[in-house]
Write an enzyme that holds these catalytic residues in place. Sequence first.
Site, PDB file in Angstrom:
ATOM      1  N   HIS A  85      30.523   7.144  -4.331  1.00 24.46           N
ATOM      2  CA  HIS A  85      29.071   7.270  -4.149  1.00 24.46           C
ATOM      3  C   HIS A  85      28.662   6.816  -2.759  1.00 24.46           C
ATOM      4  CE1 HIS A  85      28.088   7.643  -8.705  1.00 24.46           C
ATOM      5  NE2 HIS A  85      28.578   8.735  -8.192  1.00 24.46           N
ATOM      6  N   TYR A 141      41.563  11.751  -4.183  1.00 25.50           N
ATOM      7  CA  TYR A 141      41.119  10.836  -3.136  1.00 25.50           C
ATOM      8  C   TYR A 141      42.309  10.021  -2.667  1.00 25.50           C
ATOM      9  CZ  TYR A 141      36.994  12.256  -5.679  1.00 25.50           C
ATOM     10  OH  TYR A 141      36.045  13.021  -6.311  1.00 25.50           O
ATOM     11  N   ARG A 186      36.600  16.937  -3.509  1.00 23.88           N
ATOM     12  CA  ARG A 186      36.021  17.194  -4.832  1.00 23.88           C
ATOM     13  C   ARG A 186      35.370  18.566  -4.776  1.00 23.88           C
ATOM     14  NH1 ARG A 186      33.473  12.806  -5.506  1.00 23.88           N
ATOM     15  NH2 ARG A 186      31.326  13.265  -4.912  1.00 23.88           N
ATOM     16  N   GLU A 243      32.733  20.726  -7.167  1.00 27.37           N
ATOM     17  CA  GLU A 243      31.862  20.541  -8.342  1.00 27.37           C
ATOM     18  C   GLU A 243      30.934  21.724  -8.536  1.00 27.37           C
ATOM     19  OE1 GLU A 243      29.048  17.221  -8.053  1.00 27.37           O
ATOM     20  OE2 GLU A 243      28.883  17.210 -10.241  1.00 27.37           O
ATOM     21  N   ASP A 274      28.223  16.147  -1.542  1.00 27.01           N
ATOM     22  CA  ASP A 274      27.784  16.185  -2.942  1.00 27.01           C
ATOM     23  C   ASP A 274      26.273  16.080  -2.911  1.00 27.01           C
ATOM     24  OD1 ASP A 274      27.173  15.760  -5.595  1.00 27.01           O
ATOM     25  OD2 ASP A 274      28.730  14.266  -5.944  1.00 27.01           O
ATOM     26  N   HIS A 286      30.062  15.774 -16.497  1.00 26.30           N
ATOM     27  CA  HIS A 286      29.038  15.103 -17.302  1.00 26.30           C
ATOM     28  C   HIS A 286      28.015  16.153 -17.710  1.00 26.30           C
ATOM     29  CE1 HIS A 286      26.675  15.285 -13.547  1.00 26.30           C
ATOM     30  NE2 HIS A 286      27.764  14.840 -12.946  1.00 26.30           N
ATOM     31  N   ASP A 328      23.753  19.969  -9.217  1.00 28.12           N
ATOM     32  CA  ASP A 328      24.718  18.945  -8.763  1.00 28.12           C
ATOM     33  C   ASP A 328      25.970  19.670  -8.268  1.00 28.12           C
ATOM     34  OD1 ASP A 328      26.267  16.707  -8.415  1.00 28.12           O
ATOM     35  OD2 ASP A 328      26.385  16.177 -10.538  1.00 28.12           O
ATOM     36  N   HIS A 332      22.975  12.853 -14.511  1.00 29.98           N
ATOM     37  CA  HIS A 332      23.913  12.474 -15.577  1.00 29.98           C
ATOM     38  C   HIS A 332      23.079  12.539 -16.848  1.00 29.98           C
ATOM     39  CE1 HIS A 332      26.640  10.081 -12.574  1.00 29.98           C
ATOM     40  NE2 HIS A 332      26.646  11.389 -12.382  1.00 29.98           N
ATOM     41  N   HIS A 367      37.797   9.414 -11.742  1.00 30.67           N
ATOM     42  CA  HIS A 367      36.585   9.658 -12.532  1.00 30.67           C
ATOM     43  C   HIS A 367      36.827  10.795 -13.506  1.00 30.67           C
ATOM     44  CE1 HIS A 367      35.592  13.214 -10.036  1.00 30.67           C
ATOM     45  NE2 HIS A 367      35.891  12.485  -8.985  1.00 30.67           N
ATOM     46  N   ASP A 382       0.794  -1.243   0.000  1.00 33.06           N
ATOM     47  CA  ASP A 382       0.000   0.000   0.000  1.00 33.06           C
ATOM     48  C   ASP A 382       0.824   1.290   0.000  1.00 33.06           C
ATOM     49  OD1 ASP A 382      -2.280  -1.447  -0.072  1.00 33.06           O
ATOM     50  OD2 ASP A 382      -2.852  -1.127   2.023  1.00 33.06           O
ATOM     51  N   GLU A 401      34.023  18.879 -12.104  1.00 35.36           N
ATOM     52  CA  GLU A 401      34.173  18.303 -10.767  1.00 35.36           C
ATOM     53  C   GLU A 401      35.418  17.445 -10.582  1.00 35.36           C
ATOM     54  OE1 GLU A 401      31.378  15.054  -9.960  1.00 35.36           O
ATOM     55  OE2 GLU A 401      30.335  15.533 -11.815  1.00 35.36           O
TER      56      GLU A 401
HETATM   57  N1  GLY Z   1      26.316  13.462  -7.829  1.00 37.91           N
HETATM   58  C1  GLY Z   1      26.791  12.587  -8.812  1.00 37.91           C
HETATM   59  C2  GLY Z   1      27.832  13.210  -9.611  1.00 37.91           C
HETATM   60  O1  GLY Z   1      28.438  14.163  -9.184  1.00 37.91           O
HETATM   61  O2  GLY Z   1      28.075  12.832 -10.710  1.00 37.91           O
HETATM   62 MN    MN Z   2      27.781  15.528  -7.732  1.00 34.75          MN
HETATM   63 MN    MN Z   3      28.269  15.404 -10.960  1.00 33.84          MN
END
Ligand code: GLY
Ligand code: MN
Ligand code: MN
Length: 434
Positions: free
Chosen positions: A240, A385, A403, A405, A257, A351, A268, A358, A347, A36, A381
């Site tokens: 993440h 690390y 980071r 961003e 983040d 993006h 973001d 994303h 990374h 429910d 970003e």
């Molecule tokens: N928050 C996910 C990224 O920065 O891509």
């Molecule tokens: Mn982010």
């Molecule tokens: Mn991002």
Amino acid sequence: MKAAEFKRRRRQLMGMMGPDSVAILPTGGETVRNRDVHYPFRPDSDFYYLTGFGEPNAVMVLVPGRRHGEFILFCREKDPEKELWDGYRAGLEGAVADFGADDAFPIDDLDEILPGLLEERERVFYAMGSDPAFDKRLSDWVSQVRARSRAGVYGPIEFLALDHYLHDMRLYKSRAELSVMRRAARLSARAHSELMRGCEPGMFEYQLAAQFSHHCQMQGAAHLAYPSIVGGGDNACVLHYVENGDVLRDGDLVLIDAGCEVECYASDITRTFPVNGRFNAAQRALYELVLEAQLAAIDKVRPGNLWIDPHRAAVRVLTKGLLRLGLLRGTLAKALKSEAYARFFMHRTGHWLGMDVHDVGDYKIDGHWRELEPGMVLTVEPGLYVPRGAKGVAKKWQGMGIRIEDDVAVTKGEPDVLTRDVPKSIEQIEALMA
Ligand code: GLY
Ligand code: MN
Ligand code: MN
């Protein structure tokens, strides 16, 4: 966003589709969380992009040149009893009056009506593979039309990827979209600043996450664009990290983040700052390096540059700095060639950003990195690390994830940093936290 904006998008798409075609696009239904109780519903981004219609269980059909109307919406009918329990529905009347549909039908009549809309339409624009159950229904409808070929009815002969066309449209943000994205960015920026101002040793990561949601919701943004990441100390090295369960310790950095969503558009933002408000020498050195890389990358967000240019600029600054600080050894040329930085920066520098955090849109065209053009929005970003126990790395660097961003729009001139309101220089951060 005004109805005219959605209408303009449908027109643009129909212009590309041409006559003798039809586009079919469903949005999802509600998903059960437990008996429910449903997960909060979020419309499919492509569907919402073309309709502005936020209810579950609906299908949009575009039939360019159809005499009785080109934009057809299948949706839930009004139902006073159900609405009493589950909330307001636009119904067929609302679909026409408020969302500009030329025709609206009950979603329960889809199987009956849809085959007729495929007749005499050579090309079907549809995103195959995103909803297997719906794929099957479409193939049944097409078979039904083909079965009538002896009666002189002809059906579709060509299928085209609707998502391919839509995702290219979505990559270029209109003035109206940029204005909504600016609002999402501003709300998130304000919330990040508040977190920075109020953070103290002894707080828990989840308390900062809760404060972020609180600030966004108090300003009218009901939803976040993604689950907030709040990582103190070593936790910031998990890219993440969403457990957000640990206490924030004096002497550690914390990485946040988080971004809200406004009218289905994402923001973001990441900021990293000392839990106690003062950077120590090692934190300062690594932070300044990431910031220098981020500013160099942002400076590459200009029309005519390639998508990859900001990343390359960031990598160059980071590699030089890591060599200078002794975290890498050897020559710059060799370190760049071997991508030695990837041990500490694993990374990409960003993006696309839009309705999805994303966001959609190709990064390469015919195997070549895409050129940046005005109206595109991306994140910048870079990060570093250095987890606890990292081999061959001096103790003072360990247990730090940094980071920074921001969300940046490509314009004809200077990069437009939509999230510029959150402090990011060491002086600004320490002043705000003092
Ligand atoms: N928050 C996910 C990224 O920065 O891509
Ligand atoms: Mn982010
Ligand atoms: Mn991002």
